[in-house]
Design an enzyme around this catalytic site. Structure first.
Site, PDB file in Angstrom:
ATOM      1  N   PRO A  95       0.811  -1.223   0.000  1.00 37.35           N
ATOM      2  CA  PRO A  95       0.000   0.000   0.000  1.00 37.35           C
ATOM      3  C   PRO A  95       0.850   1.281   0.000  1.00 37.35           C
ATOM      4  O   PRO A  95       0.359   2.353  -0.326  1.00 37.35           O
ATOM      5  CB  PRO A  95      -0.810  -0.100   1.296  1.00 37.35           C
ATOM      6  CG  PRO A  95      -0.750  -1.529   1.708  1.00 37.35           C
ATOM      7  CD  PRO A  95       0.515  -2.090   1.142  1.00 37.35           C
ATOM      8  N   GLU A 122       0.747  -8.400   7.513  1.00 29.44           N
ATOM      9  CA  GLU A 122       1.646  -8.423   8.665  1.00 29.44           C
ATOM     10  C   GLU A 122       2.781  -7.416   8.540  1.00 29.44           C
ATOM     11  O   GLU A 122       3.324  -6.965   9.535  1.00 29.44           O
ATOM     12  CB  GLU A 122       2.270  -9.815   8.802  1.00 29.44           C
ATOM     13  CG  GLU A 122       1.260 -10.905   9.106  1.00 29.44           C
ATOM     14  CD  GLU A 122       1.929 -12.240   9.342  1.00 29.44           C
ATOM     15  OE1 GLU A 122       3.073 -12.420   8.883  1.00 29.44           O
ATOM     16  OE2 GLU A 122       1.310 -13.088   9.982  1.00 29.44           O
ATOM     17  N   ARG A 160      -0.573  -8.129 -21.330  1.00 25.50           N
ATOM     18  CA  ARG A 160      -1.377  -7.843 -22.518  1.00 25.50           C
ATOM     19  C   ARG A 160      -0.751  -6.772 -23.410  1.00 25.50           C
ATOM     20  O   ARG A 160      -1.158  -6.592 -24.553  1.00 25.50           O
ATOM     21  CB  ARG A 160      -2.832  -7.506 -22.152  1.00 25.50           C
ATOM     22  CG  ARG A 160      -3.019  -6.277 -21.323  1.00 25.50           C
ATOM     23  CD  ARG A 160      -4.489  -6.019 -21.045  1.00 25.50           C
ATOM     24  NE  ARG A 160      -5.213  -5.568 -22.229  1.00 25.50           N
ATOM     25  CZ  ARG A 160      -5.067  -4.369 -22.785  1.00 25.50           C
ATOM     26  NH1 ARG A 160      -4.222  -3.492 -22.287  1.00 25.50           N
ATOM     27  NH2 ARG A 160      -5.770  -4.049 -23.845  1.00 25.50           N
ATOM     28  N   ASP A 175      -2.570   4.055 -27.908  1.00 24.31           N
ATOM     29  CA  ASP A 175      -1.479   5.019 -28.010  1.00 24.31           C
ATOM     30  C   ASP A 175      -1.716   6.029 -29.125  1.00 24.31           C
ATOM     31  O   ASP A 175      -1.709   7.226 -28.886  1.00 24.31           O
ATOM     32  CB  ASP A 175      -0.152   4.301 -28.278  1.00 24.31           C
ATOM     33  CG  ASP A 175       0.313   3.546 -27.044  1.00 24.31           C
ATOM     34  OD1 ASP A 175      -0.205   3.846 -25.959  1.00 24.31           O
ATOM     35  OD2 ASP A 175       1.175   2.685 -27.186  1.00 24.31           O
TER      36      ASP A 175
HETATM   37  C1  9D3 Z   1      -2.004   0.511   8.088  1.00 26.56           C
HETATM   38  C2  9D3 Z   1      -1.388  -0.699   8.615  1.00 26.56           C
HETATM   39  N1  9D3 Z   1      -1.247  -1.860   7.730  1.00 26.56           N
HETATM   40  C3  9D3 Z   1      -2.039  -2.973   8.240  1.00 26.56           C
HETATM   41  C4  9D3 Z   1      -1.363  -3.605   9.371  1.00 26.56           C
HETATM   42  C5  9D3 Z   1      -1.592  -1.516   6.376  1.00 26.56           C
HETATM   43  C6  9D3 Z   1      -1.699  -2.646   5.431  1.00 26.56           C
HETATM   44  C7  9D3 Z   1      -0.610  -3.372   5.043  1.00 26.56           C
HETATM   45  C8  9D3 Z   1      -0.729  -4.396   4.107  1.00 26.56           C
HETATM   46  C9  9D3 Z   1      -2.933  -2.917   4.863  1.00 26.56           C
HETATM   47  C10 9D3 Z   1      -3.066  -3.925   3.904  1.00 26.56           C
HETATM   48  C11 9D3 Z   1      -1.958  -4.662   3.548  1.00 26.56           C
HETATM   49  C12 9D3 Z   1      -2.094  -5.715   2.513  1.00 26.56           C
HETATM   50  N2  9D3 Z   1      -2.133  -5.083   1.190  1.00 26.56           N
HETATM   51  C13 9D3 Z   1      -1.153  -5.211   0.309  1.00 26.56           C
HETATM   52  O1  9D3 Z   1      -0.208  -5.895   0.589  1.00 26.56           O
HETATM   53  C14 9D3 Z   1      -1.208  -4.477  -0.932  1.00 26.56           C
HETATM   54  C15 9D3 Z   1      -2.142  -3.509  -1.421  1.00 26.56           C
HETATM   55  C16 9D3 Z   1      -3.341  -2.941  -0.867  1.00 26.56           C
HETATM   56  O2  9D3 Z   1      -3.809  -3.278   0.237  1.00 26.56           O
HETATM   57  N3  9D3 Z   1      -4.005  -2.004  -1.601  1.00 26.56           N
HETATM   58  C17 9D3 Z   1      -3.593  -1.591  -2.830  1.00 26.56           C
HETATM   59  N4  9D3 Z   1      -2.486  -2.077  -3.378  1.00 26.56           N
HETATM   60  C18 9D3 Z   1      -1.796  -3.020  -2.681  1.00 26.56           C
HETATM   61  S1  9D3 Z   1      -0.388  -3.731  -3.204  1.00 26.56           S
HETATM   62  C19 9D3 Z   1      -0.214  -4.668  -1.872  1.00 26.56           C
END
Ligand code: 9D3
Length: 249
Positions: A95, A122, A160, A175
């Site tokens: 994220p 985690e 793709r 494009d």
């Molecule tokens: C704010 C504290 N974290 C939770 C303990 C945040 C958090 C970390 C990891 C929330 C979700 C996740 C799991 N998500 C991903 O690994 C992830 C993701 C996403 O949740 N949203 C958009 N893109 C991605 S890319 C990987």
């Protein structure tokens, strides 16, 4: 292109990657996707992939060792005579990453090899980020339970675009005629469904008029739903003036 994906949940990739469009790219040998279970790169009896966080707190943290070992083992298998390549993206799905866009997919499709690491709720040992990962990508501002679905979205979007894949022509079309607009409404038979007719102009056979109608619909639809796209859209002076008039009023 070769894509290696590191995950704690390899089973999640079974469905999407064995279906139709994507599988066709694999059959054509345009891409080879390898799913690796991070757990397979542990050496201890219990195959430990996570551990308690230093400093305390709830939740576990993915250990650095198996992730480094997985990436290094892939690199030494693919590039036996070197330490890898300095242009090999090692991408963490998280994220906290930069927001995934078509532009990033285009950039990534120019590489012959990608390594994707699926982040996890985690969290992962920061040394993976600092010393292994070259790029961090998020697919949007919503909470997934892990990086697996994000890795699939990225993989699908990149594959793709590969020359010869279904959609690569489409992207060439995107494009060259790239309008930066949403699509115009489309219809097929019957001419009247229930009591809903197809717009008369589409039945007129007047191709100039049809093209103008579609263009206008695309602009109006973009204005309504994604006005943010209009700043960068490819509009003529007259169209730009029309948009500004509507936006201003
Ligand atoms: C704010 C504290 N974290 C939770 C303990 C945040 C958090 C970390 C990891 C929330 C979700 C996740 C799991 N998500 C991903 O690994 C992830 C993701 C996403 O949740 N949203 C958009 N893109 C991605 S890319 C990987």
């Amino acid at each position: 292109m070769r894509i290696d994906i590191l995950t704690l949940f390899p089973g999640m990739f079974q469905g999407p990657f064995n279906e139709s469009i994507f599988q066709r790219a694999v059959d054509k040998e345009l891409v080879m996707v390898n799913i690796h279970n991070i757990r397979d790169y542990t050496h201890d009896k219990h195959h430990t992939v996570d551990d308690y966080a230093y400093g305390g707190g709830i939740g576990m943290v993915i250990k650095a060792e198996p992730v480094f070992e997985a990436v290094e083992s892939i690199i030494s298998e693919v590039y036996p005579d070197s330490d890898g390549r300095d242009d090999l993206p090692v991408i963490l799905l998280t994220p906290q990453g930069r927001l995934f866009r078509q532009k990033i997919a285009e950039e990534l499709s120019g590489h012959s090899h990608l390594i994707l690491i699926c982040g996890h709720y985690e969290g992962i040992d920061e040394r993976i980020r600092e010393h292994l990962v070259t790029d961090e990508v998020s697919i949007g501002d919503y909470v997934l339970s892990g990086g697996e679905l994000a890795a699939m979205v990225l993989t699908d979007t990149v594959v793709r675009l590969l020359p010869g894949a279904l959609g690569s022509k489409d992207s060439a079309r995107d494009d060259s005629h790239s309008t930066g607009l949403l699509e115009y409404p489309q219809y097929t038979r019957p001419e009247i469904y229930r009591d809903w007719p197809v717009p008369q102009v589409l039945l007129s056979g007047n191709h100039g008029q049809i093209a103008r109608w579609r263009r206008q619909q695309a602009i109006l639809r973009t204005l309504e739903r994604r006005p943010d796209l209009l700043d960068k859209a490819d509009l003529g002076a007259e169209e730009r003036a029309l948009v500004e008039k509507i936006q201003g009023s």
